[in-house]
Design an enzyme around this catalytic site. Structure first.
Site, PDB file in Angstrom:
ATOM      1  N   HIS A 187      63.186  30.508  68.044  1.00 51.55           N
ATOM      2  CA  HIS A 187      62.192  30.109  69.060  1.00 51.55           C
ATOM      3  C   HIS A 187      60.764  30.134  68.483  1.00 51.55           C
ATOM      4  CE1 HIS A 187      65.533  30.177  71.739  1.00 51.55           C
ATOM      5  NE2 HIS A 187      65.664  31.488  71.691  1.00 51.55           N
TER       6      HIS A 187
ATOM      7  N   ASP B  80      71.854  26.932  71.275  1.00 52.93           N
ATOM      8  CA  ASP B  80      71.561  28.188  71.958  1.00 52.93           C
ATOM      9  C   ASP B  80      72.450  28.436  73.180  1.00 52.93           C
ATOM     10  OD1 ASP B  80      70.365  30.426  73.049  1.00 52.93           O
ATOM     11  OD2 ASP B  80      68.329  29.729  72.895  1.00 52.93           O
TER      12      ASP B  80
END
Ligand code: NGQ
Ligand code: ZN
Length: 464
Positions: A275, A326
């Protein structure tokens, strides 16, 4: 027919598009030769469209595929990442080993059909429902190893170290009981998993979950232990995804998470910063210069309301990046590229933001960057169409309605990424020289996906 070669009128090599390319690989599935401007040998299969490198998926929590669509309603007055996480924990608490294996197998089949040829599993549900280790402490890791082998997708397994619920070593919550391991116990798990991973060509690494979940001493000890086991093993960590994490880190240490990490851990090219959404410009450039990969997960980051990655500072620091699915809100390699570019367009009010001087076509530039970064984060030889790398490749369907008669392979790839036929334009997917997807379908498409659905039904029934 020569079963270890493929001829492509157009192929995307690490240096860019090339013509009349003959790809050859050995019995182990590694490319031995990539020759350009060849004539197609009589015994060699000719690809029915442009050939692309397979995309490594650098961040996956396989079990989260099971509740896609089930968290898209407003519960709290203000829904957020944190309220989503409470819902997610309910599924994490309920899942069984059989369910995990079935869901992961179905997911990996979907990934292959959508252009991912390998996956990094950030694996943190380790224990039985009551938080006690399974009789075989590797039980859930083995489910993922078997699922990837069955689907035929490459695997980097990243067992997750998880110890605390927040900065300052606050004790874990009830909802986190299946994740918790001591540092020694984690290192023992890695030792046991190592030969099993090697036996199936999977790579083993370590994932300290986040600075929230791993106190400084544990982080240091775990990294030392990993270094002793394998000095090149990949290290992945969730970092600076949410502003609340940045604020809590500042309150705890006076530093932002990425800043803190750079000052307290040997961050280098083995690392994947997952991220890395909230960094200052200086912080971003400094992190980029370490050689670490930014693990961007555009669909999940949008789904969870994380914020927008600052690609400009990252690239200014020479930063590398790749993409991951993810939480699997979306399972499609090309779609992640599209969403990433769109987030940058929305933030900067410009177009073709991730194109480069060498590759002005943004889909080409992004594909090459994401394959290189994804391969680095995977720590496996999956860096594209070059000798020594695995023969992981995708064939676009040149006869697809949206691609047919376009003027160049580059525009066909652009249409694939940006013109809404991302999955249906993929004709074949090869992993390590083996054809896994033919006419857009994996051989296990029906069985693995329906087993996944059955497992999901059971899981939903047992999730309060
Ligand atoms: C995870 N997922 O570990 O699955 C996390 C949520 C957390 C994402 N960050 C949990 N997308 O970060 O505490
Ligand atoms: Zn994650």
């Amino acid at each position: 027919m020569n079963e270890r070669s493929l001829f492509a009128a157009h192929a995307l090599l690490p240096t860019g598009w090339a013509r009349d390319v003959l790809l050859s690989w050995n019995e182990q599935g590694f490319l031995t030769d990539v020759k350009t401007q060849c004539v197609c040998p009589a015994d060699t299969l000719q690809a029915a469209g442009p050939v692309l490198p397979g995309m490594p998926n650098l961040h996956s929590h396989a079990f989260q595929r099971a509740f896609g669509g089930l968290t898209e309603y407003r519960g709290a007055a203000q829904d957020s990442f944190w309220s989503w996480r409470s819902l997610m924990y309910r599924f994490a608490a309920a899942i069984t080993p059989d369910q995990l294996e079935a869901i992961a197998t179905g997911l990996y089949v979907e990934m292959l059909e959508a252009g991912y040829t390998s996956v990094c599993e950030f694996h943190y549900v380790h224990h039985d429902h009551d938080g006690r280790p399974y009789a075989d402490d590797m039980a859930l890791s083995m489910c993922l190893l078997r699922a990837s082998a069955r689907a035929g997708i490459g695997l980097t397994l990243l067992p997750v170290l998880y110890q605390t619920s927040g900065f300052g070593a606050s004790p874990p919550s009830e909802g986190q009981r299946r994740f918790i391991r001591s540092t020694d116990n984690m290192l023992a798990l890695l030792q046991k998993l190592k030969p099993l991973c090697e036996a199936q060509g999977a790579r083993l690494g370590l994932a300290p979950h986040s600075l929230r979940a791993v106190p400084p001493d544990s982080l240091r000890e775990a990294l030392d232990g990993l270094q002793a086991m394998d000095a090149k093993a990949p290290v992945h960590i969730h970092i600076a995804e949410q502003t609340a994490e940045v604020d809590a880190c500042l309150a705890w240490s006076g530093q932002r998470p990425v800043e803190w990490l750079l000052d307290h851990a040997p961050v280098d090219a083995r690392w994947c910063l997952v991220h890395a959404t909230h960094m200052g410009a200086e912080e971003g450039m400094r992190a980029a210069r370490t050689g670490a990969v930014a693990g961007l997960c555009p669909s999940t980051e949008a789904n969870l309301g994380d914020g927008i990655f600052d690609a400009a500072s990252w690239l200014q620091g020479g930063g590398r990046w790749g993409v991951g699915s993810d939480s699997h809100a979306c399972v499609n390699a090309a779609e992640e590229l599209m969403l990433l570019e769109y987030s940058q367009r929305l933030a900067t009010r410009q177009r073709n933001v991730l194109a480069t001087a060498e590759q002005p076509s943004v889909a080409t530039a992004m594909t090459l960057a994401a394959v290189a970064g994804g391969a680095q984060a995977s720590a496996r030889p999956v860096a594209g169409l070059a000798a020594g790398q695995q023969a992981d490749l995708l064939v676009l369907d040149a006869q697809h309605l949206l691609l047919r008669d376009l003027p160049s392979p580059e525009t066909m790839l652009s249409a694939h990424v940006f013109a809404s036929h991302r999955q249906s334009a993929l004709l074949q997917v090869w992993v390590g020289g083996r054809l896994r997807v033919q006419s857009g379908r994996h051989a296990l498409h029906d069985s693995a996906l329906s087993d996944g659905v059955t497992a999901r039904q059971q899981l939903l029934k047992n999730t309060p």
